[in-house]
Design a protein around this motif. Structure first.
Motif, PDB file in Angstrom:
ATOM      1  N   ALA A 115      49.425  34.255  93.046  1.00  0.00           N
ATOM      2  CA  ALA A 115      48.998  35.624  93.368  1.00  0.00           C
ATOM      3  C   ALA A 115      50.142  36.615  93.417  1.00  0.00           C
ATOM      4  N   ALA A 116      51.380  36.150  93.286  1.00  0.00           N
ATOM      5  CA  ALA A 116      52.534  37.036  93.424  1.00  0.00           C
ATOM      6  C   ALA A 116      52.516  38.214  92.454  1.00  0.00           C
ATOM      7  N   PRO A 117      52.161  38.046  91.167  1.00  0.00           N
ATOM      8  CA  PRO A 117      52.156  39.219  90.277  1.00  0.00           C
ATOM      9  C   PRO A 117      51.203  40.313  90.726  1.00  0.00           C
ATOM     10  N   LEU A 118      50.060  39.945  91.321  1.00  0.00           N
ATOM     11  CA  LEU A 118      49.113  40.950  91.797  1.00  0.00           C
ATOM     12  C   LEU A 118      49.555  41.548  93.120  1.00  0.00           C
ATOM     13  N   VAL A 119      49.973  40.711  94.060  1.00  0.00           N
ATOM     14  CA  VAL A 119      50.353  41.188  95.390  1.00  0.00           C
ATOM     15  C   VAL A 119      51.528  42.159  95.304  1.00  0.00           C
ATOM     16  N   PHE A 139      50.768  39.739  83.233  1.00  0.00           N
ATOM     17  CA  PHE A 139      50.204  40.059  84.544  1.00  0.00           C
ATOM     18  C   PHE A 139      50.889  41.269  85.172  1.00  0.00           C
ATOM     19  N   GLY A 140      52.193  41.280  85.152  1.00  0.00           N
ATOM     20  CA  GLY A 140      52.914  42.391  85.760  1.00  0.00           C
ATOM     21  C   GLY A 140      52.573  43.719  85.120  1.00  0.00           C
ATOM     22  N   GLN A 141      52.493  43.741  83.778  1.00  0.00           N
ATOM     23  CA  GLN A 141      52.179  44.986  83.082  1.00  0.00           C
ATOM     24  C   GLN A 141      50.733  45.412  83.302  1.00  0.00           C
ATOM     25  N   VAL A 142      49.817  44.448  83.296  1.00  0.00           N
ATOM     26  CA  VAL A 142      48.399  44.774  83.475  1.00  0.00           C
ATOM     27  C   VAL A 142      48.136  45.308  84.880  1.00  0.00           C
ATOM     28  N   PHE A 143      48.643  44.623  85.901  1.00  0.00           N
ATOM     29  CA  PHE A 143      48.388  45.063  87.277  1.00  0.00           C
ATOM     30  C   PHE A 143      49.068  46.403  87.557  1.00  0.00           C
ATOM     31  N   LYS A 144      50.213  46.615  86.982  1.00  0.00           N
ATOM     32  CA  LYS A 144      50.883  47.906  87.140  1.00  0.00           C
ATOM     33  C   LYS A 144      50.061  49.012  86.505  1.00  0.00           C
ATOM     34  N   PHE A 145      49.512  48.736  85.323  1.00  0.00           N
ATOM     35  CA  PHE A 145      48.700  49.726  84.622  1.00  0.00           C
ATOM     36  C   PHE A 145      47.420  50.027  85.402  1.00  0.00           C
ATOM     37  N   ILE A 146      46.773  48.989  85.917  1.00  0.00           N
ATOM     38  CA  ILE A 146      45.515  49.174  86.651  1.00  0.00           C
ATOM     39  C   ILE A 146      45.743  49.974  87.930  1.00  0.00           C
ATOM     40  N   GLN A 147      46.795  49.640  88.679  1.00  0.00           N
ATOM     41  CA  GLN A 147      47.067  50.346  89.922  1.00  0.00           C
ATOM     42  C   GLN A 147      47.437  51.805  89.683  1.00  0.00           C
ATOM     43  N   SER A 148      48.048  52.095  88.545  1.00  0.00           N
ATOM     44  CA  SER A 148      48.407  53.483  88.257  1.00  0.00           C
ATOM     45  C   SER A 148      47.177  54.339  87.984  1.00  0.00           C
ATOM     46  N   TRP A 149      46.073  53.704  87.560  1.00  0.00           N
ATOM     47  CA  TRP A 149      44.850  54.446  87.274  1.00  0.00           C
ATOM     48  C   TRP A 149      43.868  54.423  88.437  1.00  0.00           C
ATOM     49  N   ALA A 163      41.295  40.177  70.851  1.00  0.00           N
ATOM     50  CA  ALA A 163      41.982  40.660  72.054  1.00  0.00           C
ATOM     51  C   ALA A 163      41.113  41.654  72.817  1.00  0.00           C
ATOM     52  N   ALA A 164      40.370  42.493  72.088  1.00  0.00           N
ATOM     53  CA  ALA A 164      39.511  43.470  72.752  1.00  0.00           C
ATOM     54  C   ALA A 164      38.340  42.812  73.468  1.00  0.00           C
ATOM     55  N   VAL A 165      37.904  41.656  72.962  1.00  0.00           N
ATOM     56  CA  VAL A 165      36.730  40.995  73.528  1.00  0.00           C
ATOM     57  C   VAL A 165      37.086  40.167  74.761  1.00  0.00           C
ATOM     58  N   ILE A 166      38.182  39.422  74.700  1.00  0.00           N
ATOM     59  CA  ILE A 166      38.449  38.425  75.738  1.00  0.00           C
ATOM     60  C   ILE A 166      39.445  38.878  76.800  1.00  0.00           C
ATOM     61  N   THR A 167      40.035  40.048  76.649  1.00  0.00           N
ATOM     62  CA  THR A 167      40.968  40.547  77.660  1.00  0.00           C
ATOM     63  C   THR A 167      40.334  41.703  78.414  1.00  0.00           C
ATOM     64  N   PRO A 168      40.904  42.078  79.564  1.00  0.00           N
ATOM     65  CA  PRO A 168      40.385  43.242  80.289  1.00  0.00           C
ATOM     66  C   PRO A 168      40.459  44.504  79.430  1.00  0.00           C
ATOM     67  N   PRO A 169      39.642  45.505  79.752  1.00  0.00           N
ATOM     68  CA  PRO A 169      39.599  46.717  78.917  1.00  0.00           C
ATOM     69  C   PRO A 169      40.788  47.647  79.154  1.00  0.00           C
ATOM     70  N   ASP A 170      41.969  47.143  78.907  1.00  0.00           N
ATOM     71  CA  ASP A 170      43.158  47.982  78.992  1.00  0.00           C
ATOM     72  C   ASP A 170      44.022  47.711  77.781  1.00  0.00           C
TER      73      ASP A 170
END
Length: 265
Positions: free
Chosen positions: A58-62, A142-152, A216-223
């Motif tokens: 959970a470290a990348p998300l926390v 993980f680091g890039q995705v969670f950073k992107f999500i939190q920024s939005w 990639a568009a189908v199986i990954t989160p919409p970012d």
């Protein structure tokens, strides 16, 4: 002259023992593989412990959550069950070389020499590529995705993900990136089996780029970050697969294939 019934009895008697022996060997191989997983599981329960493993997962998300916020458990048994699931998964991955060796030792006696040259490199390369995909997902994506999500995320929303939901998300991402990194192995197998030629693969290059981005568009989160992080490595690994297929197909030829190809040329 022996009777038909006597011949039938001898035939059955001759095949019964090898079949039983194969079943016993399969049982022993499965037991050894299961014991190896359980031993690693026991070691991980001692150190770093199931809770420590989940904290690591959970470290990348926390690290990208707002200060003071952590994951939550909406089920009563989740704080106990979820870390055990993570530990069992980690034990299986760490014991995977032993599991694969047991499978290889069971099927190897029935293979020809050129088939052994084909199978073992495929097993090793597919295992290493899957681990590489998982590591790439954990340490970079993980680091890039969670950073992107939190920024939005709006400031009015408190980000408190559930532990089981996070585990499901992580598993899906690990499987997606691990499978995507198997592209070179799939390309090599297709070429070696004669289902496609290297020239056709080169001509299909532009279409594969489109296919990679669709997957990639189908199986990954919409970012955009996670989609690019999956599609671009797939395209690069496709090129690696084309290059490796030419070497691998020649290395794993049967002895009677080379003279035939020489005569054809």
């Amino acid at each position: 002259m022996s009777s038909p019934s006597h011949d039938k009895h001898d035939e059955l008697a001759g095949t019964e023992q090898p079949f039983v022996a194969h079943l016993m060997e399969l049982r022993d191989r499965l037991i050894r593989a299961a014991v190896s997983v359980l031993l690693v599981f026991g070691a991980l329960c001692i150190y770093p412990t199931p809770s420590g493993l989940y904290d690591l997962l959970a470290a990348p998300l926390v690290s990208h959550l707002p200060a003071g916020q952590t994951l939550i458990a909406t089920s009563v048994i989740s704080p106990f069950v979820v870390p055990l699931k993570v530990t069992l998964l980690a034990a299986f991955l760490l014991a995977l070389p032993v599991v694969l060796y047991q499978a290889w030792a069971f099927i190897a006696p029935g293979l020809y020499a050129h088939e052994k040259r084909l199978v073992m490199p495929l097993v090793l390369s597919s295992t290493l590529l899957f681990f590489a995909g998982v590591a790439f997902c954990y340490f970079f994506v993980f680091g890039q995705v969670f950073k992107f999500i939190q920024s939005w995320a709006p400031k009015s929303i408190a980000a408190t993900p559930d532990v089981e939901a996070y585990l499901g998300f992580v598993m899906n991402m690990f499987i997606a990136f691990g499978a995507a990194f198997e592209v070179p192995v799939v390309v090599m197998v297709l070429v070696r089996m004669g289902l496609v030629t290297l020239q056709k693969l080169r001509e299909f290059r532009a279409y594969f780029i489109v296919v990679a981005f669709v997957i990639a568009a189908v199986i990954t989160p919409p970012d955009v970050v996670s989609q690019l992080a999956l599609a671009i490595p797939m395209c690069l690994l496709y090129e690696v697969g084309i290059w490796a297929a030419g070497l691998f197909s020649r290395y794993s030829k049967a002895p009677d294939e080379e003279p035939e190809q020489g005569a054809a040329q």
